[in-house]
Each structure stands twice: as C-alpha cells, then as structure tokens.
Design a protein around this motif. Structure first.
Motif, PDB file in Angstrom:
ATOM      1  N   HIS A  69      24.408  10.836   0.918  1.00  0.00           N
ATOM      2  CA  HIS A  69      24.875  12.232   0.948  1.00  0.00           C
ATOM      3  C   HIS A  69      26.210  12.420   0.227  1.00  0.00           C
ATOM      4  N   LEU A  70      26.841  11.312  -0.178  1.00  0.00           N
ATOM      5  CA  LEU A  70      28.189  11.416  -0.752  1.00  0.00           C
ATOM      6  C   LEU A  70      28.164  12.047  -2.141  1.00  0.00           C
ATOM      7  N   ILE A  71      28.982  13.071  -2.333  1.00  0.00           N
ATOM      8  CA  ILE A  71      29.192  13.620  -3.688  1.00  0.00           C
ATOM      9  C   ILE A  71      30.469  12.989  -4.249  1.00  0.00           C
ATOM     10  N   LYS A  72      31.575  13.138  -3.537  1.00  0.00           N
ATOM     11  CA  LYS A  72      32.805  12.441  -3.946  1.00  0.00           C
ATOM     12  C   LYS A  72      33.837  12.483  -2.817  1.00  0.00           C
ATOM     13  N   ARG A  73      34.795  11.553  -2.915  1.00  0.00           N
ATOM     14  CA  ARG A  73      35.931  11.604  -1.997  1.00  0.00           C
ATOM     15  C   ARG A  73      36.901  12.632  -2.539  1.00  0.00           C
ATOM     16  N   LEU A  74      37.368  13.526  -1.668  1.00  0.00           N
ATOM     17  CA  LEU A  74      38.240  14.610  -2.125  1.00  0.00           C
ATOM     18  C   LEU A  74      39.708  14.239  -2.023  1.00  0.00           C
ATOM     19  N   ASN A  75      40.067  13.551  -0.959  1.00  0.00           N
ATOM     20  CA  ASN A  75      41.469  13.190  -0.724  1.00  0.00           C
ATOM     21  C   ASN A  75      41.494  12.074   0.323  1.00  0.00           C
ATOM     22  N   MET A  76      42.665  11.808   0.881  1.00  0.00           N
ATOM     23  CA  MET A  76      42.796  10.662   1.784  1.00  0.00           C
ATOM     24  C   MET A  76      41.897  10.745   3.019  1.00  0.00           C
ATOM     25  N   ARG A  77      41.585  11.936   3.455  1.00  0.00           N
ATOM     26  CA  ARG A  77      40.808  12.054   4.699  1.00  0.00           C
ATOM     27  C   ARG A  77      39.483  12.784   4.560  1.00  0.00           C
ATOM     28  N   GLU A  78      39.172  13.273   3.345  1.00  0.00           N
ATOM     29  CA  GLU A  78      37.998  14.131   3.240  1.00  0.00           C
ATOM     30  C   GLU A  78      37.025  13.692   2.147  1.00  0.00           C
ATOM     31  N   GLN A  79      35.747  13.946   2.431  1.00  0.00           N
ATOM     32  CA  GLN A  79      34.682  13.704   1.451  1.00  0.00           C
ATOM     33  C   GLN A  79      33.852  14.972   1.291  1.00  0.00           C
ATOM     34  N   LEU A  80      33.416  15.222   0.050  1.00  0.00           N
ATOM     35  CA  LEU A  80      32.463  16.298  -0.227  1.00  0.00           C
ATOM     36  C   LEU A  80      31.067  15.686  -0.161  1.00  0.00           C
ATOM     37  N   LEU A  81      30.202  16.326   0.629  1.00  0.00           N
ATOM     38  CA  LEU A  81      28.878  15.747   0.900  1.00  0.00           C
ATOM     39  C   LEU A  81      27.768  16.759   0.654  1.00  0.00           C
ATOM     40  N   HIS A  82      26.577  16.263   0.324  1.00  0.00           N
ATOM     41  CA  HIS A  82      25.395  17.123   0.359  1.00  0.00           C
ATOM     42  C   HIS A  82      25.123  17.479   1.818  1.00  0.00           C
ATOM     43  N   LYS A  83      24.833  18.752   2.045  1.00  0.00           N
ATOM     44  CA  LYS A  83      24.474  19.157   3.406  1.00  0.00           C
ATOM     45  C   LYS A  83      23.071  18.634   3.702  1.00  0.00           C
ATOM     46  N   VAL A  84      22.920  17.929   4.795  1.00  0.00           N
ATOM     47  CA  VAL A  84      21.597  17.403   5.147  1.00  0.00           C
ATOM     48  C   VAL A  84      21.250  17.830   6.568  1.00  0.00           C
ATOM     49  N   GLU A  85      19.960  17.818   6.846  1.00  0.00           N
ATOM     50  CA  GLU A  85      19.521  17.975   8.235  1.00  0.00           C
ATOM     51  C   GLU A  85      19.454  16.564   8.809  1.00  0.00           C
ATOM     52  N   ILE A  86      20.342  16.304   9.772  1.00  0.00           N
ATOM     53  CA  ILE A  86      20.418  14.940  10.312  1.00  0.00           C
ATOM     54  C   ILE A  86      19.149  14.617  11.110  1.00  0.00           C
TER      55      ILE A  86
END
Ligand code: TMP
Length: 254
Positions: A69-86
């Motif tokens: 689901h990872l798109i990219k790490r945005l900063n020290m604490r955050e990641q941009l992710l594909h929204k998924v149905e868990i």
C-alpha cells in the motif's frame, strides 16, 4: 500537524484522509503495547524509527514484486498510502518456536521449525484476535479461495525476503505478523500488503547470541528498549536519517 480528517486511530498509528481520492496518510505514534499482555507504553521516537523501517521494507518488497500500500514516505512520521479495505485477518508466519506457539504447545522457545508455519488470526482486539482456520475465512466470506492462495503465497515470499534481509544484518527472524487489504483499480481488485512491518510486528533475535531484540524482552526487563529500536534501525542502515532524535533520545515512558 495540519488540520485534516482522521479516519481511524490504532495502537501504533493514526490514519488520516489523504490529499487525493484513494489515498490516506499514516502517522506513526510512539505508543506501544507489549506482545504478551498489551500493556500500554510510550517509547519516545519509536514512531520515527518504525516509519523509516517500514518504508525500507515495503519499498524493497515492492521491488521484488510484492505489491504494497506504500506510495511514499512523506516525512519523519508519516507515509502516503493507497487507501485499502483492510481484510480482517492477521497472517503470522513462524520460523522458530516462540511466543504464543511455545505457550500453546508447551514447547521450548528457540526450537527451529522443520518448515515455516502460516497461521491466521481474526483481527478483532475486542475478541483478543482468536486463531482461525482457512475454513472460517472462506466460509465467512472474508476472502475467496484464490485470494487466500495469493495471501499465502505473498506471506511466504515476504518471509523469504525478510529472513534474508535480517540474517544479512545478524538477526534471526523468529516470526512476524502482516495484514493485507483490497484496492480497486479500473474495476480490478488487487491484494496489497498493508499496515506495517516493523520491530513492533516481528520477533527478532540476535543471530549469534539469541538475545531478544523484540519489545517483549523490554517489557520483562524494563530496560534497554531504546537501544533495541536504534540497533535494528542502525543495522538496517536507516538510523542516519534519525540524527535529530539524538538530542531527545528514545525514552521509555510509563
Ligand atoms: P506470538 O509470537 O506472540 O504468537 O506473536 C506472533 C507475531 O504476531 C509477533 O511477531 C508479533 C505479532 N503480534 C502483534 O503484532 N501484536 C500482538 O499483540 C501479538 C500478540 C503478536
């Protein structure tokens, strides 16, 4: 942190609405619960390290064809992710007897397994995440038979990759937990590896000394948790990113 819509808060992460449709942002918290009893703990700076470690592992996995689901790490604490149905299943892969497997069968921790075991648990904290069979998963309609085959195959490929990655830095991968999600793209459903792969979701022992590098040990010994997270991050080569933490250090707060 800028104002945005919170979608969910878990034990270790907060999920916010992302900037584009079909995306979310995961914020890695410092909150922790030990593997045995779920006692709450705060380890200052843990979220920064786990963000970096999960970013590294998910990026490498996608390079070998395990879609995440990872798109990219945005900063020290955050990641941009594909929204998924868990998918409400925790997949645990075991290489060595430890943790709940040792307790369940009265076996000695550290006993190697003749082959890796894949187990499934129902992802429901209120019910204590009970162990489930493939029959439950398909009968309850949580995943189809082909999806379950794909999940098994992805879990074993992830195990092969992680075992090699960790053994290359002197760490034995005892077991780990992963979670998958569904993502819709052009009417097609894809299964993506979701959540995180970090020291919070793995049991890791030093290859030579068998010293436990996982958080369970520190919940028992009440000491050294910061060194363990830092040591794993340093061995994986992600610690240099984290220099700004040195003034604050990683502290265990109870
Ligand atoms: P276990 O060795 O206690 O059976 O746990 C197997 C894996 O599951 C372990 O590597 C970490 C993960 N896990 C969690 O992420 N959260 C939990 O609360 C528990 C009990 C295990």
């Amino acid at each position: 942190m800028q104002r945005r819509t919170q979608l969910y808060e878990g034990k270790a992460k907060v999920i916010f609405e992302g900037p584009e449709p079909g995306t979310v942002v995961a914020y890695f918290k410092d909150d922790s619960a030990d593997l045995a009893g779920g006692k709450p703990t705060v380890v200052t700076g843990k979220g920064v390290i786990n963000n970096a470690i999960s970013d590294l592992i998910m990026t490498r996995l996608s390079e070998i064809g395990v879609a995440t689901h990872l798109i990219k790490r945005l900063n020290m604490r955050e990641q941009l992710l594909h929204k998924v149905e868990i998918i409400p299943i925790e997949v645990v892969v075991r290489n060595v007897v430890a943790g709940s497997l040792a307790k369940r069968f009265g076996m000695e921790e550290g006993t190697p397994l003749a082959r890796s075991i894949v187990e499934f648990y129902y992802k429901n904290d209120d019910l204590g995440c009970p162990m489930i069979l493939e029959e439950h998963i398909t009968a309850f309609g949580w995943v189809s038979h082909p999806e379950l085959d794909e999940i098994m195959s992805l879990a074993l490929r992830t195990n092969d990759f992680l075992s090699g990655l960790f053994s290359g830095i002197g760490i034995k991968l005892i077991n780990f937990k992963i979670v998958f999600g569904r993502c819709w793209e052009d009417e097609q459903v894809r299964i993506l590896l979701a959540d995180e792969i970090t020291p919070d979701s793995c049991r890791l022992w030093d290859l030579e000394t068998n010293k436990k590098l996982e958080k369970d040990r520190f919940c028992q010994e009440r000491d050294g948790i910061e060194e363990a997270y830092q040591e794993i991050a340093a061995r994986l080569g992600v610690l240099p990113d984290l220099e700004h933490l040195s003034s604050e250090g990683l502290r265990l707060v109870r």
